[in-house]
Scaffold this motif. Structure first.
Motif, PDB file in Angstrom:
ATOM      1  N   THR A   1       0.865   5.622 -14.397  1.00  0.00           N
ATOM      2  CA  THR A   1      -0.549   5.263 -14.342  1.00  0.00           C
ATOM      3  C   THR A   1      -0.734   3.756 -14.505  1.00  0.00           C
ATOM      4  O   THR A   1      -1.513   3.125 -13.779  1.00  0.00           O
ATOM      5  CB  THR A   1      -1.340   6.006 -15.428  1.00  0.00           C
ATOM      6  OG1 THR A   1      -1.189   7.424 -15.228  1.00  0.00           O
ATOM      7  CG2 THR A   1      -2.808   5.645 -15.380  1.00  0.00           C
TER       8      THR A   1
ATOM      9  N   ILE B   1       0.590   2.022 -11.397  1.00  0.00           N
ATOM     10  CA  ILE B   1      -0.303   2.246 -10.250  1.00  0.00           C
ATOM     11  C   ILE B   1      -1.540   1.366 -10.354  1.00  0.00           C
ATOM     12  O   ILE B   1      -1.971   0.747  -9.372  1.00  0.00           O
ATOM     13  CB  ILE B   1      -0.687   3.732 -10.157  1.00  0.00           C
ATOM     14  CG1 ILE B   1       0.526   4.556  -9.714  1.00  0.00           C
ATOM     15  CG2 ILE B   1      -1.848   3.932  -9.181  1.00  0.00           C
ATOM     16  CD1 ILE B   1       0.325   6.049  -9.833  1.00  0.00           C
ATOM     17  N   ASP B   2      -2.134   1.313 -11.536  1.00  0.00           N
ATOM     18  CA  ASP B   2      -3.315   0.472 -11.727  1.00  0.00           C
ATOM     19  C   ASP B   2      -2.996  -0.995 -11.446  1.00  0.00           C
ATOM     20  O   ASP B   2      -3.793  -1.711 -10.823  1.00  0.00           O
ATOM     21  CB  ASP B   2      -3.856   0.633 -13.153  1.00  0.00           C
ATOM     22  CG  ASP B   2      -4.462   2.008 -13.386  1.00  0.00           C
ATOM     23  OD1 ASP B   2      -4.797   2.680 -12.384  1.00  0.00           O
ATOM     24  OD2 ASP B   2      -4.588   2.412 -14.555  1.00  0.00           O
TER      25      ASP B   2
ATOM     26  N   VAL C   1      -2.845  -5.279  -4.884  1.00  0.00           N
ATOM     27  CA  VAL C   1      -3.145  -5.040  -3.473  1.00  0.00           C
ATOM     28  C   VAL C   1      -4.586  -5.432  -3.150  1.00  0.00           C
ATOM     29  O   VAL C   1      -4.859  -6.065  -2.117  1.00  0.00           O
ATOM     30  CB  VAL C   1      -2.900  -3.561  -3.110  1.00  0.00           C
ATOM     31  CG1 VAL C   1      -3.433  -3.246  -1.717  1.00  0.00           C
ATOM     32  CG2 VAL C   1      -1.415  -3.240  -3.174  1.00  0.00           C
ATOM     33  N   ARG C   2      -5.512  -5.077  -4.027  1.00  0.00           N
ATOM     34  CA  ARG C   2      -6.917  -5.442  -3.788  1.00  0.00           C
ATOM     35  C   ARG C   2      -7.084  -6.951  -3.727  1.00  0.00           C
ATOM     36  O   ARG C   2      -7.780  -7.481  -2.853  1.00  0.00           O
ATOM     37  CB  ARG C   2      -7.810  -4.841  -4.880  1.00  0.00           C
ATOM     38  CG  ARG C   2      -8.129  -3.366  -4.689  1.00  0.00           C
ATOM     39  CD  ARG C   2      -9.287  -2.942  -5.584  1.00  0.00           C
ATOM     40  NE  ARG C   2      -8.937  -3.061  -6.992  1.00  0.00           N
ATOM     41  CZ  ARG C   2      -8.417  -2.083  -7.724  1.00  0.00           C
ATOM     42  NH1 ARG C   2      -8.178  -0.902  -7.161  1.00  0.00           N
ATOM     43  NH2 ARG C   2      -8.131  -2.265  -9.004  1.00  0.00           N
TER      44      ARG C   2
ATOM     45  N   VAL D   1       2.243   1.891  -3.398  1.00  0.00           N
ATOM     46  CA  VAL D   1       1.236   2.491  -4.274  1.00  0.00           C
ATOM     47  C   VAL D   1       1.102   3.976  -3.967  1.00  0.00           C
ATOM     48  O   VAL D   1       1.019   4.814  -4.880  1.00  0.00           O
ATOM     49  CB  VAL D   1      -0.123   1.780  -4.099  1.00  0.00           C
ATOM     50  CG1 VAL D   1      -1.215   2.512  -4.873  1.00  0.00           C
ATOM     51  CG2 VAL D   1      -0.028   0.340  -4.577  1.00  0.00           C
ATOM     52  N   ALA D   2       1.090   4.326  -2.677  1.00  0.00           N
ATOM     53  CA  ALA D   2       0.966   5.732  -2.296  1.00  0.00           C
ATOM     54  C   ALA D   2       2.149   6.540  -2.794  1.00  0.00           C
ATOM     55  O   ALA D   2       1.986   7.675  -3.280  1.00  0.00           O
ATOM     56  CB  ALA D   2       0.849   5.846  -0.771  1.00  0.00           C
TER      57      ALA D   2
ATOM     58  N   ILE E   1       1.757   7.051  -6.533  1.00  0.00           N
ATOM     59  CA  ILE E   1       0.741   8.066  -6.818  1.00  0.00           C
ATOM     60  C   ILE E   1       1.313   9.456  -6.578  1.00  0.00           C
ATOM     61  O   ILE E   1       1.097  10.384  -7.378  1.00  0.00           O
ATOM     62  CB  ILE E   1      -0.504   7.829  -5.934  1.00  0.00           C
ATOM     63  CG1 ILE E   1      -1.215   6.549  -6.371  1.00  0.00           C
ATOM     64  CG2 ILE E   1      -1.460   9.011  -6.011  1.00  0.00           C
ATOM     65  CD1 ILE E   1      -2.347   6.147  -5.462  1.00  0.00           C
TER      66      ILE E   1
ATOM     67  N   ARG F   1       0.844  -1.207   0.000  1.00  0.00           N
ATOM     68  CA  ARG F   1       0.000   0.000   0.000  1.00  0.00           C
ATOM     69  C   ARG F   1       0.880   1.259   0.000  1.00  0.00           C
ATOM     70  O   ARG F   1       0.582   2.231  -0.700  1.00  0.00           O
ATOM     71  CB  ARG F   1      -0.909   0.006   1.231  1.00  0.00           C
ATOM     72  CG  ARG F   1      -2.031  -1.011   1.201  1.00  0.00           C
ATOM     73  CD  ARG F   1      -3.080  -0.630   2.242  1.00  0.00           C
ATOM     74  NE  ARG F   1      -4.039  -1.701   2.475  1.00  0.00           N
ATOM     75  CZ  ARG F   1      -4.007  -2.526   3.508  1.00  0.00           C
ATOM     76  NH1 ARG F   1      -3.066  -2.406   4.413  1.00  0.00           N
ATOM     77  NH2 ARG F   1      -4.920  -3.474   3.644  1.00  0.00           N
TER      78      ARG F   1
ATOM     79  N   LYS G   1      -2.485  -1.432  -7.673  1.00  0.00           N
ATOM     80  CA  LYS G   1      -3.774  -1.388  -6.980  1.00  0.00           C
ATOM     81  C   LYS G   1      -4.519  -2.716  -7.125  1.00  0.00           C
ATOM     82  O   LYS G   1      -5.113  -3.213  -6.163  1.00  0.00           O
ATOM     83  CB  LYS G   1      -4.630  -0.250  -7.537  1.00  0.00           C
ATOM     84  CG  LYS G   1      -4.218   1.129  -7.052  1.00  0.00           C
ATOM     85  CD  LYS G   1      -5.170   2.189  -7.601  1.00  0.00           C
ATOM     86  CE  LYS G   1      -4.842   3.568  -7.059  1.00  0.00           C
ATOM     87  NZ  LYS G   1      -5.741   4.609  -7.596  1.00  0.00           N
ATOM     88  N   GLY G   2      -4.475  -3.266  -8.336  1.00  0.00           N
ATOM     89  CA  GLY G   2      -5.134  -4.560  -8.549  1.00  0.00           C
ATOM     90  C   GLY G   2      -4.506  -5.656  -7.710  1.00  0.00           C
ATOM     91  O   GLY G   2      -5.217  -6.492  -7.127  1.00  0.00           O
TER      92      GLY G   2
ATOM     93  N   GLU H   1      -5.657  -8.193  -0.506  1.00  0.00           N
ATOM     94  CA  GLU H   1      -6.523  -7.870   0.632  1.00  0.00           C
ATOM     95  C   GLU H   1      -7.695  -8.848   0.729  1.00  0.00           C
ATOM     96  O   GLU H   1      -8.072  -9.261   1.829  1.00  0.00           O
ATOM     97  CB  GLU H   1      -7.031  -6.441   0.499  1.00  0.00           C
ATOM     98  CG  GLU H   1      -5.965  -5.386   0.773  1.00  0.00           C
ATOM     99  CD  GLU H   1      -6.452  -3.983   0.487  1.00  0.00           C
ATOM    100  OE1 GLU H   1      -5.825  -3.031   0.979  1.00  0.00           O
ATOM    101  OE2 GLU H   1      -7.463  -3.843  -0.245  1.00  0.00           O
TER     102      GLU H   1
END
Length: 228
Positions: free
Chosen positions: A112, A115-116, A122-123, A47-48, A51, A44, A119-120, A126
């Motif tokens: 971008t 990051i995408d 990490v999701r 990712v931050a 970004i 996370r 995010k995928g 999770e």
């Protein structure tokens, strides 16, 4: 011979390792989940950071675009005044900034995309972590239930049997005590004159020993009539 002994020792070590892991499966699972949670938290943060870097790149891109526009206006003004040498310097600066602008656009596209993707990842991690956490809670509950089952099926079962027998004896003794008390009361009533009178009165033989509500009302009405 040495090779066979070595293989046997490795096999026994593997069996011992597996047996240890099986005995400590729940705490091992809990620690693995904590480790995974820390890794997800680290992802996370990554990712931050990505970004934030992308936002910084966007700001630099906007600055470059603004400088290019300003230089173009000034270069046109220099050409209008016939100062071609100064206009050329402005053109060279514009060319350099345009290269920076194009590089910034590519960097933003890469940011971008990365990051995408992050995010995928990490999701998905999770979701898997939540499933593992639920599974750990269920495993702990199952383990505790199995411990109880083993306790009840083993020495605990005998304890329950003893307790049930004690309760049965207690209820029997209490029932006997109640019957004994009732019998003693009857015996006392039978031998005492007051008890015989009370029994006769309750049976409707002779005047009642206590006044009823009807008797009280009749007495009150009689007083009213007498007063009138």
């Amino acid at each position: 011979m040495f090779k066979l002994i070595s293989t046997l020792l490795r096999g026994r070590a593997r069996d011992a390792e597996q047996a240890f892991a099986d005995r400590n499966a729940v705490p091992l699972l809990a620690q693995q989940i904590r480790d995974a949670a820390q890794q997800i938290q680290s992802a996370r943060r990554s990712v931050a950071v990505a970004i934030a870097q992308n936002e910084q790149e966007k700001g630099q891109h906007a600055t470059i675009v603004a400088r290019i526009a300003d230089l173009e206006v000034r270069a046109i003004a220099a050409l209008t005044k016939g100062n071609e040498g100064l206009a050329r310097e402005a053109a060279e600066a514009i060319a350099f900034l345009e290269a920076e602008r194009d590089a910034s656009v590519k960097a933003q596209a890469q940011f971008t995309q990365a990051i995408d993707k992050l995010k995928g990842i990490v999701r998905a991690a999770e979701v898997r972590l939540q499933e593992l956490q639920r599974g750990e809670r269920l495993a702990r509950a199952t383990q505790e239930a199995q411990k109880l089952d083993i306790t009840v099926a083993g020495p605990g079962l005998a304890t329950l049997d003893d307790a049930e027998e004690t309760l049965a004896r207690l209820r029997l003794r209490q029932g006997q005590n109640e019957l004994t008390a009732a019998a003693l009361k009857d015996m006392e009533s039978a031998t005492r004159p007051a008890g015989i009178i009370e029994k006769l009165a309750n049976a409707g033989c002779g005047a009642p020993l206590t006044s009823s509500a009807d008797d009280v009302l009749a007495r009150l009405k009689s007083r009213i009539n007498s007063a009138a």
